[in-house]
Scaffold this motif. Structure first.
Motif, PDB file in Angstrom:
ATOM      1  N   SER A 127       0.667  -1.175  -0.066  1.00  0.00           N
ATOM      2  CA  SER A 127      -0.087   0.001  -0.019  1.00  0.00           C
ATOM      3  C   SER A 127       0.960   1.339   0.063  1.00  0.00           C
ATOM      4  O   SER A 127       0.607   2.125  -0.629  1.00  0.00           O
ATOM      5  CB  SER A 127      -0.798   0.155   1.284  1.00  0.00           C
ATOM      6  N   GLY A 130       2.255   1.751  -3.291  1.00  0.00           N
ATOM      7  CA  GLY A 130       1.411   2.284  -4.289  1.00  0.00           C
ATOM      8  C   GLY A 130       1.170   3.642  -4.169  1.00  0.00           C
ATOM      9  O   GLY A 130       0.938   4.148  -5.240  1.00  0.00           O
ATOM     10  N   MET A 475      -0.782  -2.699  -3.866  1.00  0.00           N
ATOM     11  CA  MET A 475      -0.192  -1.449  -4.425  1.00  0.00           C
ATOM     12  C   MET A 475      -1.199  -0.906  -5.422  1.00  0.00           C
ATOM     13  O   MET A 475      -1.570   0.304  -5.261  1.00  0.00           O
ATOM     14  CB  MET A 475       1.007  -1.830  -5.351  1.00  0.00           C
ATOM     15  N   ALA A 476      -2.019  -1.741  -6.241  1.00  0.00           N
ATOM     16  CA  ALA A 476      -2.935  -1.200  -7.229  1.00  0.00           C
ATOM     17  C   ALA A 476      -4.117  -0.575  -6.420  1.00  0.00           C
ATOM     18  O   ALA A 476      -4.599   0.587  -7.029  1.00  0.00           O
ATOM     19  CB  ALA A 476      -3.516  -2.450  -7.899  1.00  0.00           C
ATOM     20  N   ALA A 479      -2.940   2.687  -4.771  1.00  0.00           N
ATOM     21  CA  ALA A 479      -2.649   3.868  -5.914  1.00  0.00           C
ATOM     22  C   ALA A 479      -4.017   4.229  -6.472  1.00  0.00           C
ATOM     23  O   ALA A 479      -4.022   5.712  -6.668  1.00  0.00           O
ATOM     24  CB  ALA A 479      -1.857   3.209  -6.981  1.00  0.00           C
TER      25      ALA A 479
END
Length: 490
Positions: A127, A130, A475-476, A479
């Motif tokens: 996280s 991201g 991460m996705a 982001a």
């Protein structure tokens, strides 16, 4: 503690309370998400009754947070690049914190509900990465500068190496126990012991070791994972109410003098090594009046940054005497000088003794910026400890029965837990975040292989899939949420 709420606009106050609640909720979830990793073996082997095991695990998690220090906390914080840490504003800080926490909480709850031993550490780190990459895209910063990649690589190595070490060491430890006492009852599963001896509990010494190692895992889990919550709260406080928390306002005159002395000695260090560092730092070429309007952490601005910092700290014996904007400026200068010193330490031309001196100066530079108030540590300890006492059942069965094709023996439980406690404790010494989940579950898998029990392909594939997907998914999510929130907050 309560003075941090004074003088805040209503929306900032509400945002601060929500952000703190989000962090503590994350730690609460972390507690019950990871509890099974510490108590699975003692519960499955019937070394302790479930509710007593969970209660004691909560207590030792609590103590681990209180006594674990803050090295791991700032290892997490410094995943973000220094430019983002020094230039964060309230709106940007809120978007950063809420997006990374929302992503981490979503993935943690999902994997817990499915009973998958996924890693809270991987989730949080993914996280943060991201958010850093999304910030780089939004602000047109090169992706290579969007994250502190050296710190990310160090942490990545620890996250990958620790489960592999857990698998190998736990397996070897089990083989040593089998060679030492091949006919011992410790090599029985609970069901086998009940059939042979009609006894419910493991043999006394095995039971004692299972209990002690489980509490050791709980303690080191608290000291490692609890620090992640401490780091998050400090990000929240520095991002939303910087005037109160950019510097440790309880610093003594001696600590402030150490900071000032470290700055002066850093200047002398650079002058002493000007032959090799002069070009990199543009020594003697940039005057203080040439500092850009917006602060920039550029090694070539090191001399004016040192001059500005010494000017701000001149005659200061209490950080409370500085105006709020001056405190923010002092923190920016300190973080920037530390970042530049870290880069200098990697350059060719400095001998080992000089690099050692530079590392000592870096510690003194950041002594009053890398801190956590006691109430922050206590709040995280309570959230993690209470969370530990909830929701443990879903993962216990996975750890005890579904990794191997046979149930876990007492010796396997001891081997996996002792290995996990030592591995996580060692990571704490070097201020590296690791995954309790992955270290322990890989240790169990290693003992299953060493015991020739075989592994259940379906469960192992599920755990490996979660291990592979956690980082990119978090991460996705982070982001995407960060992009949406920055659009919303403007």
């Amino acid at each position: 503690m309560f003075d941090l709420f004074s003088g805040l606009d209503a929306w900032v106050l509400v945002s601060l309370i929500l952000a703190l609640a989000f962090v503590l909720f994350f730690e609460f979830i972390n507690g019950f998400h990871d509890t099974a990793n510490a108590v699975a073996t003692v519960i499955y082997t019937k070394a302790m009754p479930p509710h007593l095991a969970v209660m004691l695990s909560g207590v030792f998690n609590f103590l681990g947070v209180l006594l674990g220090g803050i090295g791991v906390a700032y290892a997490i914080v410094h995943l973000l690049p220094v430019e983002l840490l020094i230039n964060v504003n309230t709106g940007h800080g809120l978007a950063m914190v809420f997006s990374l926490l929302a992503a981490a909480i979503t993935w943690n709850l999902g994997t817990w509900y499915l009973g998958i031993p996924a890693s809270s550490s991987h989730t949080l780190i993914g996280s943060i990465l991201g958010v850093g990459l999304a910030n780089a895209l939004i602000t047109d910063i090169p992706l290579g500068q969007g994250v502190n990649w050296q710190k990310a690589i160090d942490i990545g190595i620890s996250l990958v190496a620790s489960p592999m070490a857990g698998f190998l060491v736990a397996g070897l430890l089990l083989l040593a126990l089998k060679a030492w006492r091949p006919l011992s009852n410790m090599h029985m599963t609970p069901d086998q012991r009940k059939q042979v001896d009609d006894k419910k509990h493991p043999p006394f010494w095995n039971r004692l070791m299972l209990v002690l190692s489980a509490m050791a895992v709980s303690f080191v889990h608290g000291s490692n994972d609890g620090q992640k919550g401490i780091g998050l709260i400090m990000l929240v406080l520095i991002g939303i109410v910087p005037s109160h928390f950019v510097l440790d306002l309880t610093s003594t005159p001696y600590q402030i003098d150490r900071t000032r002395d470290a700055t002066e000695h850093l200047s002398q260090f650079y002058q002493r090594n000007s032959a090799s560092l002069g070009e990199f730092l543009a020594l003697g070429k940039v005057r203080g009046s040439e500092m850009p309007a917006k602060f920039s952490c550029d090694p070539k601005l090191t001399e004016p940054t040192i001059a500005a910092l010494l000017g701000s700290l001149k005659g200061i014996q209490d950080y409370s005497d500085l105006a709020p904007d001056d405190r923010i400026a002092v923190r920016r200068h300190l973080l920037c000088l530390d970042d530049t010193a870290k880069k200098v330490g990697k350059l060719e031309g400095l001998d080992a003794r000089e690099k050692d001196d530079l590392n000592k100066l870096r510690k003194d530079l950041t002594a009053t910026t890398e801190y956590a108030p006691f109430w922050v540590i206590l709040a995280v300890a309570l959230a993690l400890g209470i969370g530990t006492m909830v929701g443990w059942k879903r993962v216990v069965l996975t750890i005890g029965e579904k990794i191997g094709k046979q149930g876990m023996t007492y010796a396997q439980g001891m081997s996996a837990q002792i290995t996990a406690a030592c591995a996580i404790g060692l990571a704490n010494v070097f201020s590296l975040p690791v995954s309790t989940t992955h270290v322990l579950s890989s240790g169990v898998a290693g003992t299953m292989v060493a015991n020739k029990s075989g592994l259940q392909g379906g469960t192992v594939r599920t755990i490996l899939l979660a291990w592979v997907l956690t980082l990119p998914t978090s991460m996705a999510l982070a982001a995407g949420l960060f992009w949406l929130m920055t659009r919303f907050t403007g």
